[in-house]
Design a protein around this motif. Structure first.
Motif, short mmCIF file in Angstrom:
data_model
loop_
_atom_site.label_atom_id
_atom_site.label_comp_id
_atom_site.label_asym_id
_atom_site.label_seq_id
_atom_site.Cartn_x
_atom_site.Cartn_y
_atom_site.Cartn_z
N ASN A 24 -69.06 -37.87 -16.21
CA ASN A 24 -68.08 -37.00 -15.52
C ASN A 24 -67.38 -37.79 -14.30
O ASN A 24 -68.13 -38.39 -13.70
N ASN A 25 -66.16 -37.54 -13.94
CA ASN A 25 -65.53 -38.31 -12.90
C ASN A 25 -64.73 -37.10 -11.89
O ASN A 25 -63.89 -36.26 -12.49
N SER A 26 -64.34 -37.30 -10.75
CA SER A 26 -63.80 -36.45 -10.13
C SER A 26 -63.12 -37.40 -8.92
O SER A 26 -63.75 -38.12 -8.17
N ALA A 27 -61.80 -37.26 -8.57
CA ALA A 27 -61.20 -38.13 -7.71
C ALA A 27 -60.31 -36.91 -6.95
O ALA A 27 -59.33 -36.46 -7.61
N LEU A 28 -60.44 -37.00 -5.66
CA LEU A 28 -59.49 -36.04 -4.72
C LEU A 28 -58.92 -36.68 -3.69
O LEU A 28 -59.42 -37.59 -3.17
N PHE A 29 -57.43 -36.85 -3.95
CA PHE A 29 -56.51 -37.27 -2.87
C PHE A 29 -55.96 -36.25 -1.99
O PHE A 29 -55.26 -35.49 -2.55
N VAL A 30 -55.87 -36.47 -0.74
CA VAL A 30 -55.15 -35.65 0.14
C VAL A 30 -54.10 -36.78 0.95
O VAL A 30 -54.65 -37.75 1.35
N SER A 31 -52.84 -36.40 1.00
CA SER A 31 -51.86 -37.40 1.42
C SER A 31 -50.91 -36.46 2.36
O SER A 31 -50.64 -35.35 2.41
N LEU A 32 -50.78 -37.30 3.47
CA LEU A 32 -49.92 -36.82 4.54
C LEU A 32 -48.62 -37.95 4.61
O LEU A 32 -48.69 -38.90 4.98
N GLY A 33 -47.57 -37.20 4.53
CA GLY A 33 -46.12 -37.97 4.69
C GLY A 33 -45.44 -37.46 6.10
O GLY A 33 -45.36 -36.25 6.08
N ILE A 34 -44.92 -38.68 7.01
CA ILE A 34 -44.52 -38.05 8.02
C ILE A 34 -42.97 -38.65 8.08
O ILE A 34 -43.04 -40.06 8.05
N ASN A 35 -41.98 -38.03 8.39
CA ASN A 35 -40.65 -38.47 8.31
C ASN A 35 -40.33 -38.45 9.77
O ASN A 35 -40.02 -37.59 10.30
N ALA A 36 -40.57 -39.84 10.44
CA ALA A 36 -40.48 -39.89 11.78
C ALA A 36 -39.17 -39.52 12.21
O ALA A 36 -39.00 -39.09 13.46
N GLU A 37 -37.97 -39.61 11.53
CA GLU A 37 -36.65 -39.54 11.84
C GLU A 37 -36.59 -38.03 12.15
O GLU A 37 -35.93 -37.67 13.13
N LYS A 38 -37.23 -37.15 11.22
CA LYS A 38 -36.77 -35.62 11.40
C LYS A 38 -37.89 -35.16 12.78
O LYS A 38 -37.63 -34.20 13.36
N LEU A 39 -39.20 -35.76 12.68
CA LEU A 39 -40.13 -35.16 13.50
C LEU A 39 -39.66 -35.90 15.12
O LEU A 39 -40.05 -35.02 15.94
N ALA A 40 -39.23 -37.08 15.02
CA ALA A 40 -39.20 -37.64 16.44
C ALA A 40 -38.10 -38.26 16.81
O ALA A 40 -37.68 -39.13 17.73
N ASP A 41 -36.82 -38.21 15.85
CA ASP A 41 -35.87 -38.88 16.09
C ASP A 41 -35.88 -40.39 15.93
O ASP A 41 -35.11 -40.90 16.71
#
Length: 432
Positions: free
Chosen positions: A90-107
Motif C-alpha cells: 500500500n502507498n500513500s502520497a500527500l501533497f500540499v501546495s501554496l502558490g503566491i502571485n506576488a504581483e496581486k499580493l504585493a504589487d
C-alpha cells in the motif's frame, strides 16, 4: 484559435493550475471541471490540485494566494510471477501546495513563489515484481516513509509571455520530458486533458534519464529558464544539483555544490492537423551530467550525457455523440545515453488514450502503454525490460478519481531469474 503554450510549461492541470487560479479570479461556477488527470500529478505539475483547500479556509483568488493539493493512495498485488508472487503493498502520497502571485499580493510585477510539502508512506512495490524501472511511479528509492519540502522556488517574469526564470527547489520533470502535460486551447472544447493516466515510472522520467532528471520524489535545487517567443514554440534550459545520480536522496537533503550537476535543454513545437484541428506536440532535449559515477564491479565514468524525444497527437475527435470532447490521442517517447553506470541506456515508449467514450461520462479516460528499456550490460543480466500497462480512470465526483490498472512485465530486469510478473493496482486520486 491560439494555443496557450505558456500554460503547458506552467504545468497546468487540464488548463488550470494553482498559479492560474491565483492570477485570474473566477466565480466557483465558472472554473473548469477537472478531467482525466495524470497518473502522478506531482511528477508532472506544480499545482497538483484545484485550490479548493484555500477556498475552504477563506482565501480569495484575488489575493494572489492559492492553497491546494492532492492525495494519491493505492493498493498493489503481484498476482503472478515476479520476485514475490502474491505479495501486496500500500502507498500513500500527500501533497500540499501554496502558490503566491506576488504581483496581486504585493504589487511585485511578474513575481511568483511556490511551496509544496510531501508526506509519503509506502512499500517496496516495484521490487516485489522485480522491475528495474517500476510499474508504479508513486514509489521509488528508500526510505519509503518520508516527510520533505518538495518544492520551494521564486519565479520572475522578465518579458511578459516570453521569458521567465525560476530559482530554487523544483521538479524539473514538469518542465522537461513532460509527455503527459495537457494541451490547452482558448476553445476549451478542444482541450486534451492529461495525455495519459498510466502509472509506470518511465512515463514521468524517460528510462534513459532515471537517476539523472530530478523530479518526484527527489526534486532538484537549481535554475530553470523558459523562453517562448511564439505560442507554438518554446525553449527551456536548466541546471540542477546532480547528486541524485550518486544515490543521494535530494528530497531529504539541501543543495550540494560538489561538482555533480545535471544540465538540460529542451525545445518544443506544437501544431494542429486536418479539418478537425487535431493538436500535436513534439519536444526534443539534450542533457549532460558532470561528476564521476560508479557501477558494480568497479566501473567508473567521468560525466555522461544523452538525448531524448517525446510527443503526442490527437488522432480522432467527437467520437461519442453524448460527450462533445470525446477523443483518442497517442503519445511516444525515446531516449539514449552514453553511460557505463546508469541502469538504462535506451528507452522506447508509446501509448493510446481515449477520453469520454463511454456513455455520458465525459471525465473518464482509459489507456494502454508500453515501455521498453534496454538495460546497461555492466549492471544487469537481462538485456531488455518491458512493461505493458492498461487502465481505466473513472471520475467519481468533484475532483476524485478511481483507477484500476493492470501491468505485465514479461522480463523483470532487477532479478534475472524472476518469471514474468502480472500485477494489479487500484489507485485513488483526490485533488483539493
Amino acid at each position: 484559435m491560439r494555443r496557450r503554450l505558456r500554460a503547458l510549461w506552467l504545468g497546468a492541470l487540464c488548463g488550470t493550475s494553482l498559479l492560474a487560479n491565483a492570477a485570474v479570479a473566477q466565480p466557483v461556477s465558472d472554473r473548469p471541471a477537472v478531467a482525466s488527470v495524470t497518473g502522478n500529478p506531482a511528477a508532472t505539475t506544480f499545482s497538483t490540485g484545484t485550490g479548493q483547500l484555500g477556498r475552504w479556509l477563506g482565501l480569495r483568488d484575488e489575493w494572489g494566494l492559492a492553497l491546494g493539493g492532492v492525495w494519491l493512495a493505492d493498493t498493489n498485488l503481484v498476482a503472478a510471477g515476479g520476485v514475490h508472487p502474491g505479495s501486496t503493498t500500500n502507498n500513500s502520497a500527500l501533497f500540499v501546495s501554496l502558490g503566491i502571485n506576488a504581483e496581486k499580493l504585493a504589487d511585485w510585477r511578474g513575481a511568483a513563489f511556490g511551496f509544496q510539502f510531501l508526506q509519503f508512506n509506502g512499500g517496496d512495490t516495484n521490487a516485489d515484481a522485480g522491475t528495474i524501472t517500476g510499474y508504479n511511479g508513486i514509489t521509488g528509492p528508500l526510505p519509503h516513509n518520508r516527510s520533505e519540502l518538495f518544492q520551494a522556488w521564486y519565479e520572475q517574469v522578465l518579458v511578459k509571455d516570453v521569458l521567465k526564470v525560476r530559482i530554487g527547489r523544483s521538479a524539473p520533470s514538469a518542465d522537461f520530458n513532460n509527455v503527459t502535460r495537457p494541451v490547452a486551447f482558448d476553445d476549451a472544447t478542444q482541450n486534451i486533458p492529461s495525455v495519459s493516466g498510466l502509472l509506470y515510472t518511465t512515463i514521468f522520467a524517460n528510462g534513459s534519464m532515471l537517476d539523472i532528471l530530478p523530479g518526484y520524489y527527489n526534486p532538484g535545487d537549481g535554475i530553470t529558464v523558459s523562453f517562448t517567443p511564439t505560442t507554438q514554440f518554446y525553449v527551456n534550459v536548466g541546471a540542477y544539483d546532480g547528486n541524485l545520480a550518486r544515490g543521494i536522496q535530494t528530497g531529504l537533503t539541501g543543495p550540494q555544490l560538489n561538482g555533480y550537476y545535471t544540465m538540460i535543454a529542451e525545445m518544443g513545437f506544437d501544431w494542429v492537423l486536418g479539418e478537425g484541428r487535431n493538436p500535436g506536440q513534439l519536444g526534443i532535449g539534450l542533457w549532460r551530467h558532470t561528476g564521476q559515477l560508479t557501477a558494480p564491479g568497479g566501473i567508473t565514468q567521468d560525466s555522461t550525457g544523452g538525448f531524448y524525444l517525446f510527443g503526442s497527437q490527437r488522432l480522432a475527435f467527437g467520437l461519442n455523440d453524448r460527450v462533445t470532447a470525446s477523443s483518442i490521442s497517442a503519445f511516444y517517447q525515446l531516449g539514449f545515453n552514453d553511460s557505463q553506470t546508469l541502469p538504462i541506456n535506451q528507452y522506447y515508449g508509446a501509448g493510446l488514450t481515449a477520453f469520454g467514450l463511454i456513455g455520458d461520462r465525459e471525465r473518464d479516460s482509459m489507456g494502454i502503454g508500453i515501455g521498453v528499456s534496454r538495460t546497461n550490460p555492466n549492471v544487469f543480466v537481462r538485456p531488455t525490460e518491458v512493461i505493458l500497462q492498461a487502465y481505466y480512470q473513472a471520475h467519481l465526483f468533484a475532483a476524485i478519481f478511481l483507477q484500476p490498472t493492470i501491468s505485465y512485465i514479461p522480463t523483470p530486469g532487477a532479478v534475472a531469474s524472476a518469471p514474468g510478473a502480472l500485477t494489479t493496482t487500484m489507485r485513488l486520486t483526490v485533488l483539493f
